[in-house]
Design an enzyme around this catalytic site. Sequence first.
Site, PDB file in Angstrom:
ATOM      1  N   THR A 102      88.037  99.502  47.914  1.00  0.00           N
ATOM      2  CA  THR A 102      88.405  98.898  49.190  1.00  0.00           C
ATOM      3  C   THR A 102      88.956  97.492  49.005  1.00  0.00           C
ATOM      4  O   THR A 102      89.861  97.071  49.726  1.00  0.00           O
ATOM      5  CB  THR A 102      87.190  98.888  50.139  1.00  0.00           C
ATOM      6  OG1 THR A 102      86.726 100.230  50.302  1.00  0.00           O
ATOM      7  CG2 THR A 102      87.530  98.308  51.495  1.00  0.00           C
ATOM      8  N   CYS A 103      88.457  96.778  48.025  1.00  0.00           N
ATOM      9  CA  CYS A 103      88.941  95.415  47.766  1.00  0.00           C
ATOM     10  C   CYS A 103      90.428  95.433  47.418  1.00  0.00           C
ATOM     11  O   CYS A 103      91.196  94.579  47.872  1.00  0.00           O
ATOM     12  CB  CYS A 103      88.155  94.771  46.629  1.00  0.00           C
ATOM     13  SG  CYS A 103      86.378  94.685  46.944  1.00  0.00           S
ATOM     14  N   THR A 104      90.836  96.415  46.629  1.00  0.00           N
ATOM     15  CA  THR A 104      92.209  96.505  46.155  1.00  0.00           C
ATOM     16  C   THR A 104      93.141  97.178  47.159  1.00  0.00           C
ATOM     17  O   THR A 104      94.284  96.761  47.322  1.00  0.00           O
ATOM     18  CB  THR A 104      92.267  97.274  44.817  1.00  0.00           C
ATOM     19  OG1 THR A 104      91.472  96.557  43.860  1.00  0.00           O
ATOM     20  CG2 THR A 104      93.683  97.395  44.289  1.00  0.00           C
TER      21      THR A 104
END
Length: 162
Positions: free
Chosen positions: A48-50
């Site tokens: 999700t961060c990327t």
Amino acid sequence: MAITTGDTLPDATVLAMGADGPEYVQMADKLKGRKVVIFGLPGAYTGTCTTAHLPSFMRTRDQFIAKGVDEVICLAVNDPFVMDAWGKATGATDAGITLLGDAESSFTKAIGMNFSAGPVGFVDRSQRYSLYAEDSVVKFLNTGDNPGTCEITAGETLLAQI
């Protein structure tokens, strides 16, 4: 205890990749007398961060600057080599996002946003959050309630609050 709106952000030493390698960065220098957006996330190259969190600030970065924000900072409990490579790989560096590695989790712990998830190898990582601060004082703070989503902490959400 976690920070909240109205709190003053603490100083801590984090790392950035400079021309000659890792460089120390004092958070107080980034915050004093400035309008700053900081978003924290569990880790570079994670799902999700990327795919969602970092891109939301890449999309909104210029709009933050247009509202008078001096700098948009991504902070994760990673080393500066990883943050530098991730910024280049995603285009975040070219988009004007400052990527800082909180390798020892010093800033993350000082603001009470650390968590651990041993089964996936996360120790004292950053919870997902976004904040807007003026002269070190938190004006808006959004904290994630689910590590796999980032609507509450997305760039668009914080931008609408300022």
